[in-house]
Design a protein around this motif. Sequence first.
Motif, mmCIF file in Angstrom:
data_model
loop_
_atom_site.group_PDB
_atom_site.id
_atom_site.type_symbol
_atom_site.label_atom_id
_atom_site.label_comp_id
_atom_site.label_asym_id
_atom_site.label_seq_id
_atom_site.Cartn_x
_atom_site.Cartn_y
_atom_site.Cartn_z
ATOM 1 N N PRO A 148 1.968 -25.362 2.010
ATOM 2 C CA PRO A 148 1.747 -24.200 2.882
ATOM 3 C C PRO A 148 0.300 -23.695 2.875
ATOM 4 N N VAL A 149 -0.027 -22.962 3.907
ATOM 5 C CA VAL A 149 -1.345 -22.305 4.009
ATOM 6 C C VAL A 149 -1.566 -21.445 2.761
ATOM 7 N N GLY A 150 -2.743 -21.563 2.197
ATOM 8 C CA GLY A 150 -3.116 -20.718 1.056
ATOM 9 C C GLY A 150 -2.432 -21.076 -0.248
ATOM 10 N N ALA A 151 -1.814 -22.271 -0.323
ATOM 11 C CA ALA A 151 -1.084 -22.642 -1.543
ATOM 12 C C ALA A 151 -2.027 -22.991 -2.696
ATOM 13 N N LYS A 153 -4.406 -25.828 -2.238
ATOM 14 C CA LYS A 153 -4.688 -27.269 -2.139
ATOM 15 C C LYS A 153 -6.183 -27.537 -2.374
ATOM 16 N N SER A 155 -8.316 -25.536 -3.664
ATOM 17 C CA SER A 155 -8.698 -25.038 -5.001
ATOM 18 C C SER A 155 -8.393 -26.071 -6.077
ATOM 19 N N ALA A 176 -9.915 -16.805 1.526
ATOM 20 C CA ALA A 176 -9.233 -15.610 1.039
ATOM 21 C C ALA A 176 -7.846 -15.700 1.676
ATOM 22 N N GLN A 177 -6.840 -15.025 1.094
ATOM 23 C CA GLN A 177 -5.473 -15.183 1.601
ATOM 24 C C GLN A 177 -5.404 -14.898 3.102
ATOM 25 N N TYR A 182 -7.282 -22.490 6.356
ATOM 26 C CA TYR A 182 -8.730 -22.495 6.322
ATOM 27 C C TYR A 182 -9.236 -23.932 6.475
ATOM 28 N N THR A 183 -8.504 -24.863 5.861
ATOM 29 C CA THR A 183 -8.872 -26.281 5.963
ATOM 30 C C THR A 183 -8.344 -26.828 7.281
ATOM 31 N N MET A 205 -4.785 -29.719 6.213
ATOM 32 C CA MET A 205 -4.505 -28.398 6.785
ATOM 33 C C MET A 205 -3.159 -27.905 6.233
ATOM 34 N N GLY A 206 -2.993 -26.581 6.160
ATOM 35 C CA GLY A 206 -1.756 -26.024 5.607
ATOM 36 C C GLY A 206 -0.564 -26.112 6.548
ATOM 37 N N HIS A 346 -10.276 -19.464 -9.855
ATOM 38 C CA HIS A 346 -10.467 -18.711 -8.607
ATOM 39 C C HIS A 346 -11.316 -17.469 -8.802
HETATM 40 N N1 GTP Z 1 -4.494 -16.313 -8.816
HETATM 41 C C1 GTP Z 1 -4.642 -17.551 -8.321
HETATM 42 N N2 GTP Z 1 -5.202 -17.695 -7.106
HETATM 43 C C2 GTP Z 1 -5.341 -18.953 -6.625
HETATM 44 C C3 GTP Z 1 -4.904 -20.102 -7.345
HETATM 45 N N3 GTP Z 1 -5.162 -21.187 -6.582
HETATM 46 C C4 GTP Z 1 -5.744 -20.753 -5.457
HETATM 47 N N4 GTP Z 1 -5.855 -19.403 -5.471
HETATM 48 C C5 GTP Z 1 -6.431 -18.547 -4.413
HETATM 49 O O1 GTP Z 1 -5.616 -18.691 -3.251
HETATM 50 C C6 GTP Z 1 -6.421 -18.630 -2.078
HETATM 51 C C7 GTP Z 1 -6.141 -19.844 -1.187
HETATM 52 O O2 GTP Z 1 -6.582 -21.015 -1.871
HETATM 53 P P1 GTP Z 1 -6.985 -22.346 -1.099
HETATM 54 O O3 GTP Z 1 -7.355 -23.364 -2.125
HETATM 55 O O4 GTP Z 1 -7.956 -22.076 0.013
HETATM 56 O O5 GTP Z 1 -5.569 -22.735 -0.461
HETATM 57 P P2 GTP Z 1 -5.281 -23.912 0.570
HETATM 58 O O6 GTP Z 1 -3.915 -24.416 0.239
HETATM 59 O O7 GTP Z 1 -6.380 -24.902 0.565
HETATM 60 O O8 GTP Z 1 -5.216 -23.101 1.930
HETATM 61 P P3 GTP Z 1 -5.498 -23.584 3.464
HETATM 62 O O9 GTP Z 1 -6.642 -24.544 3.475
HETATM 63 O O10 GTP Z 1 -5.799 -22.295 4.170
HETATM 64 O O11 GTP Z 1 -4.214 -24.205 3.941
HETATM 65 C C8 GTP Z 1 -7.865 -18.524 -2.540
HETATM 66 O O12 GTP Z 1 -8.257 -17.178 -2.490
HETATM 67 C C9 GTP Z 1 -7.805 -19.016 -3.979
HETATM 68 O O13 GTP Z 1 -8.828 -18.454 -4.767
HETATM 69 C C10 GTP Z 1 -4.308 -19.905 -8.653
HETATM 70 O O14 GTP Z 1 -3.892 -20.844 -9.366
HETATM 71 N N5 GTP Z 1 -4.213 -18.602 -9.075
#
Ligand code: GTP
Length: 382
Positions: A148-151, A153, A155, A176-177, A182-183, A205-206, A346
Amino acid sequence: MIISHGRKPIKTSAHVLYTIEFITVLGDKQVGTGEEIRLSCETNTEGLTVTWEKDGEKPTCVQDKHIMKQDGTKCSLQILNADERDEGKYTVKVENKSGTASCSAMVIVELKEWRTVQWKQNVMVDSLSKLKMDNDQVRELNFLLYGPVGAGKSSIINTVKTIFEDHYCVICPVAAQSTKSYTKIYQKYNIRREGVVPLVFHDTMGVEKGETEGVRTDDIISALKGHITEGYVFNPILQILKQNPQYHKNSSLCDMIHCLVNVIPADKIAVMDEQSIDKMKKVGEAASILGIPQVVFLTAVDLACPLTKGNVHCIYRSKKIKENMQKCSNLLGVPVNCIFPVKNYHEEIHLNEDINCLMLDAVAQIIHRAHAFVVTMATNTK
Ligand SMILES: Nc1nc2c(ncn2[C@@H]2O[C@H](COP(=O)(O)OP(=O)(O)OP(=O)(O)O)[C@@H](O)[C@H]2O)c(=O)[nH]1
Ligand SMILES: [Mg+2]
């Protein structure tokens, strides 16, 4: 937490009643399995009616295990031989004719460690960095991060690079959430440590709910088969077409994904929407048909579990993490032994050995599975 619903002192025929106040309140507790939990507090007045609650309900008290005491202005609850069922939020309510007051505390019971991690960063990094591919067809192991978006990935890629490259890496853009991914581009990231380590992470992408939102299921399945090349801009409305210059028709084992890494945020499992879960299940089924191993990296464990937030080393003693792993297994149909909780960097400014070891343990697992897949496929195609 203290809640006081007292009124001003009132005079009854017998004596003056004062608004109830706590002089000392319940304190949060963290105990090991088999240890004793002692919750106590003190009020400013005697003769109160005291009731206890656990997670908002009357606790089931067992003789010789739960001991409630009230002595003048003091009251306490003692729980002997703590086990995982004793974990929860405890509230004491006190009342008299002048009103009521309550205070609460969290009790965490550390379980016996049910999964072990080596917790020795140097040994773990060194052994993984020495990985060499001895296969003629496949020189690098490909991992696809999907979820999912913001999971978390992107990071994960930053965290893995940070660990191997020994300095804080933010090479892969993270958001940011947000509700939108974002990707947007299919991008691959190599890992280096005194040379290239043969591990390649593919960021995607999410997943979103809605047929024309987020990454497409058919695109991810094409990526698993090695048909999508780096730089492809995901289009939620239209799947990649065979005429697209980024469509790689004659893909072989080296272009395929060797392990699918589903990424699920531990703190959001309960609120995941059904459409996204269905999309992920479809991708999981496609991976199974292709024989591609799949795992789940359960991120944001710090947000899902206060015990882990305080100390990542305690992760496999946490009841909350165990419950979340089970929920995730039920949701996606992935066995618990294929689910790995991880914590991404993070907000930290210093590297942390426990965070690193937890991630390295998960990375070792996917390497092992991906390698086994490559060996099997290479043997079958000979
Ligand atoms: N507290 C916490 N925050 C995290 C963790 N992993 C990621 N985040 C935060 O979650 C947010 C989304 O992280 P991303 O890595 O952009 O997530 P993504 O899955 O790539 O999201 P999209 O590319 O938008 O689909 C960021 O603000 C990160 O800093 C974690 O293990 N703990
Ligand atoms: Mg991303």
